[in-house]
Design a protein around this motif. Structure first.
Motif, PDB file in Angstrom:
ATOM      1  N   PRO A 220     -10.418   8.191   6.480  1.00 16.59           N
ATOM      2  CA  PRO A 220     -11.277   7.120   5.980  1.00 16.59           C
ATOM      3  C   PRO A 220     -11.828   6.241   7.110  1.00 16.59           C
ATOM      4  O   PRO A 220     -12.522   5.272   6.855  1.00 16.59           O
TER       5      PRO A 220
ATOM      6  N   GLY B 268      -2.886   6.895   0.278  1.00 15.69           N
ATOM      7  CA  GLY B 268      -3.915   6.469   1.227  1.00 15.69           C
ATOM      8  C   GLY B 268      -5.338   6.532   0.688  1.00 15.69           C
ATOM      9  O   GLY B 268      -6.285   6.245   1.409  1.00 15.69           O
ATOM     10  N   CYS B 269      -5.504   6.887  -0.608  1.00 20.28           N
ATOM     11  CA  CYS B 269      -6.867   7.039  -1.125  1.00 20.28           C
ATOM     12  C   CYS B 269      -7.484   5.699  -1.518  1.00 20.28           C
ATOM     13  O   CYS B 269      -8.659   5.619  -1.848  1.00 20.28           O
ATOM     14  N   GLY B 270      -6.695   4.615  -1.510  1.00 18.14           N
ATOM     15  CA  GLY B 270      -7.265   3.291  -1.750  1.00 18.14           C
ATOM     16  C   GLY B 270      -6.878   2.639  -3.068  1.00 18.14           C
ATOM     17  O   GLY B 270      -7.481   1.643  -3.465  1.00 18.14           O
ATOM     18  N   LYS B 271      -5.849   3.151  -3.735  1.00 17.17           N
ATOM     19  CA  LYS B 271      -5.450   2.606  -5.034  1.00 17.17           C
ATOM     20  C   LYS B 271      -4.940   1.175  -4.913  1.00 17.17           C
ATOM     21  O   LYS B 271      -5.400   0.281  -5.619  1.00 17.17           O
ATOM     22  N   SER B 272      -3.973   0.964  -4.005  1.00 17.34           N
ATOM     23  CA  SER B 272      -3.397  -0.376  -3.866  1.00 17.34           C
ATOM     24  C   SER B 272      -4.440  -1.375  -3.383  1.00 17.34           C
ATOM     25  O   SER B 272      -4.437  -2.533  -3.803  1.00 17.34           O
ATOM     26  N   THR B 273      -5.333  -0.926  -2.505  1.00 18.69           N
ATOM     27  CA  THR B 273      -6.358  -1.832  -1.993  1.00 18.69           C
ATOM     28  C   THR B 273      -7.287  -2.270  -3.127  1.00 18.69           C
ATOM     29  O   THR B 273      -7.667  -3.437  -3.202  1.00 18.69           O
TER      30      THR B 273
ATOM     31  N   PHE C 109     -11.518  -2.301   6.462  1.00 22.79           N
ATOM     32  CA  PHE C 109     -10.747  -3.012   7.473  1.00 22.79           C
ATOM     33  C   PHE C 109     -11.302  -2.644   8.842  1.00 22.79           C
ATOM     34  O   PHE C 109     -11.410  -1.466   9.166  1.00 22.79           O
TER      35      PHE C 109
ATOM     36  N   GLU D   2      -4.073  10.769  -4.147  1.00 20.90           N
ATOM     37  CA  GLU D   2      -3.098  10.930  -3.081  1.00 20.90           C
ATOM     38  C   GLU D   2      -2.838   9.637  -2.306  1.00 20.90           C
ATOM     39  O   GLU D   2      -3.657   8.715  -2.331  1.00 20.90           O
TER      40      GLU D   2
ATOM     41  N   GLU E 191       2.451   1.383  -8.931  1.00 20.99           N
ATOM     42  CA  GLU E 191       3.637   2.235  -8.735  1.00 20.99           C
ATOM     43  C   GLU E 191       4.893   1.517  -9.221  1.00 20.99           C
ATOM     44  O   GLU E 191       5.942   1.614  -8.598  1.00 20.99           O
TER      45      GLU E 191
ATOM     46  N   ALA F 143     -11.329   1.786   3.075  1.00 17.71           N
ATOM     47  CA  ALA F 143     -10.237   2.000   2.122  1.00 17.71           C
ATOM     48  C   ALA F 143     -10.780   2.188   0.711  1.00 17.71           C
ATOM     49  O   ALA F 143     -10.322   3.044  -0.040  1.00 17.71           O
TER      50      ALA F 143
HETATM   51  N1  LIG Z   1      -4.508  -4.153   6.192  1.00 17.67           N
HETATM   52  C1  LIG Z   1      -4.991  -2.932   6.490  1.00 17.67           C
HETATM   53  N2  LIG Z   1      -5.583  -2.702   7.693  1.00 17.67           N
HETATM   54  C2  LIG Z   1      -6.108  -1.490   8.005  1.00 17.67           C
HETATM   55  N3  LIG Z   1      -6.083  -0.430   7.168  1.00 17.67           N
HETATM   56  C3  LIG Z   1      -5.508  -0.596   5.962  1.00 17.67           C
HETATM   57  C4  LIG Z   1      -4.930  -1.842   5.560  1.00 17.67           C
HETATM   58  N4  LIG Z   1      -4.443  -1.711   4.293  1.00 17.67           N
HETATM   59  C5  LIG Z   1      -4.698  -0.427   3.933  1.00 17.67           C
HETATM   60  N5  LIG Z   1      -5.338   0.237   4.924  1.00 17.67           N
HETATM   61  C6  LIG Z   1      -5.795   1.645   4.885  1.00 17.67           C
HETATM   62  O1  LIG Z   1      -6.593   1.795   3.712  1.00 17.67           O
HETATM   63  C7  LIG Z   1      -6.378   3.064   3.131  1.00 17.67           C
HETATM   64  C8  LIG Z   1      -5.995   2.900   1.655  1.00 17.67           C
HETATM   65  O2  LIG Z   1      -4.725   2.286   1.557  1.00 17.67           O
HETATM   66  P1  LIG Z   1      -4.025   1.982   0.166  1.00 17.67           P
HETATM   67  O3  LIG Z   1      -2.791   1.201   0.437  1.00 17.67           O
HETATM   68  O4  LIG Z   1      -5.017   1.373  -0.754  1.00 17.67           O
HETATM   69  O5  LIG Z   1      -3.674   3.439  -0.339  1.00 17.67           O
HETATM   70  P2  LIG Z   1      -2.934   3.915  -1.693  1.00 17.67           P
HETATM   71  O6  LIG Z   1      -3.897   4.784  -2.419  1.00 17.67           O
HETATM   72  O7  LIG Z   1      -2.370   2.752  -2.396  1.00 17.67           O
HETATM   73  O8  LIG Z   1      -1.773   4.839  -1.116  1.00 17.67           O
HETATM   74  P3  LIG Z   1      -0.223   5.014  -1.606  1.00 17.67           P
HETATM   75  O9  LIG Z   1      -0.264   5.996  -2.748  1.00 17.67           O
HETATM   76  O10 LIG Z   1       0.442   5.592  -0.408  1.00 17.67           O
HETATM   77  O11 LIG Z   1       0.304   3.669  -1.995  1.00 17.67           O
HETATM   78  C9  LIG Z   1      -5.339   3.766   3.975  1.00 17.67           C
HETATM   79  O12 LIG Z   1      -5.995   4.647   4.846  1.00 17.67           O
HETATM   80  C10 LIG Z   1      -4.671   2.645   4.733  1.00 17.67           C
HETATM   81  O13 LIG Z   1      -4.219   3.093   5.972  1.00 17.67           O
END
Ligand SMILES: Nc1ncnc2c1ncn2[C@@H]1O[C@H](COP(=O)(O)OP(=O)(O)OP(=O)(O)O)[C@@H](O)[C@H]1O
Ligand SMILES: [Mg+2]
Length: 370
Positions: free
Chosen positions: A343, A115-120, A78, A113, A243, A94
């Motif tokens: 990141p 913010g590690c990028g799972k949802s992305t 991003f 953990e 989740e 991400a």
């Molecule tokens: N639309 C966006 N714009 C900018 N940064 C983003 C965006 N979406 C996610 N991020 C960043 O990308 C990184 C990964 O986010 P992600 O949601 O994939 O984490 P996650 O592993 O699912 O975390 P959680 O366990 O808290 O759900 C994070 O640092 C987040 O701040």
């Protein structure tokens, strides 16, 4: 319950608005008197070297089949814009080069953990985030396809989100919500569609006469089952569960996990299961991928990851799981002093990619960065 065992001195157990038991934490966990307390404790997923799982698999995973989904060198970043001309000066990396395969009927868990990028990663596979690299679904690369082709391929991949309330339109009746994917893909109509929705309702343990109600009239666990029914409407080959059970209490969580497992045994559905709860992951997974700062640092079978974790980060994740046993309370929380690095990187300075080394039997561990 693990956190309760770790934190509490005294515990009160409530059910349907009443207090059913109270006492010192060691008594509640060691010798619960109330039947509901016992039921609750029995439902707590425990971590234990892979021993906790009930095997209900009817069909074995076919290892040499075409994967239901495959990602190769997946990257999602991003841009962060600054200045008068809104130039991208830095990027949030991400997902920074992730590769894995999911075979038909298999459960792959993605852990790591916040913010590690799972949802992305999940969103990219479901077509909800722009990416680079390859996403191959049912043997077909998603890159460069027309809208209609993408729509057809995406039918096989459905997603269940973490928050069932946010993902259900509050103004629609739940029956229509479950039917919506069939409407979008023009599958069945009229009475046949309604009958299919009714059978999906009974499949997830809801009564078909609840079809005309609205989402707010259901409990959290029921709403999550509505989301599962909706995901099942198109008979997908892969369900991404992000989740999906994290917000549910342990007994409802156990029931929803049981349902997912039954559906897998029955229809051979594959799951990409995203969770931060290592005990749940140990109970549901065939294989596990551990993610750290946008990359996979270790991957292998459930037994390899939980029985023989090699990467220090995996070891820390497993050690951090609070045990539902107040007699084994840790003296203090061991906090790692170093924060996870950010990141966010300057434009033109991508993160280094880890090299994964096979330590035996397909168990891959990150070596030093390349
Ligand atoms: N639309 C966006 N714009 C900018 N940064 C983003 C965006 N979406 C996610 N991020 C960043 O990308 C990184 C990964 O986010 P992600 O949601 O994939 O984490 P996650 O592993 O699912 O975390 P959680 O366990 O808290 O759900 C994070 O640092 C987040 O701040
Ligand atoms: Mg997430």
């Amino acid at each position: 319950m693990g956190v309760v065992a770790e934190m509490a001195d005294r515990v009160i157990v409530m059910r349907e608005g009443r207090m059913v038991e109270r006492g010192p934490v060691t008594e509640i966990f060691g010798a619960p008197k109330n039947a509901y307390t016992r039921e609750l404790l029995a439902a707590v997923p425990r971590i234990g070297g892979g021993a906790g799982r009930v095997e209900t698999r009817k069909r074995p995973i076919v290892r040499n089949a075409i994967p239901v989904a495959e990602v190769n060198g997946l990257e999602v970043k991003f841009g962060i814009k600054t200045g008068f001309f809104s130039k991208v000066t830095a990027n949030v990396h991400a997902v920074a080069g992730v590769s894995f395969q999911i075979m038909p009927g298999e459960t792959l868990s993605l852990v790591g953990e916040s913010g590690c990028g799972k949802s992305t990663t999940a969103k990219a596979i479901a077509g909800l985030a722009p990416y680079s690299g390859d996403i191959v679904i049912g043997g077909k690369n998603m890159a460069g396809r027309t809208g209609a082709e993408t729509k057809a391929l995406r039918r096989d991949v459905q997603m269940i989100f973490q928050d069932p309330f946010a993902s259900l339109d509050p103004r629609m009746r739940v029956g229509d919500l479950v039917a919506e994917p069939m409407v979008i893909h023009a599958i069945a109509s009229g009475r046949e569609r309604r009958e299919r929705v009714a059978s999906l309702f009974s499949r997830v343990g809801l009564s078909p006469d609840q079809m005309d109600r609205y989402p707010h009239e259901f409990s959290g666990g029921q709403r999550q089952r509505i989301c599962i029914a909706r995901a099942l409407a198109l008979r997908p080959k892969l369900i991404i569960a992000d989740e999906s059970v994290s917000a549910l209490d342990v007994s409802v969580q156990a029931r929803v996990l049981g349902l997912l497992r039954e559906l897998q045994a029955e229809f051979g559905i594959a799951y990409l299961f995203i969770s931060h709860d290592m005990a749940v992951v140990e109970n549901v997974s065939d294989r596990v991928a551990v993610m750290y700062l946008g990359q996979i640092v270790e991957t292998g079978t459930r037994d390899q990851i939980f029985g023989d974790p090699r990467h220090p980060y995996t070891q820390r994740l497993i050690a951090a799981v609070p045990q539902p046993d107040p007699t084994r309370r840790r003296p203090a929380f061991e906090r790692s002093v170093s924060e996870i690095p950010s990141p966010v990187r300057k434009a033109g300075d991508p993160p280094r990619r880890h090299r994964l080394v096979d330590v035996g039997g397909g168990h891959l561990v990150a070596a030093e960065s390349q």
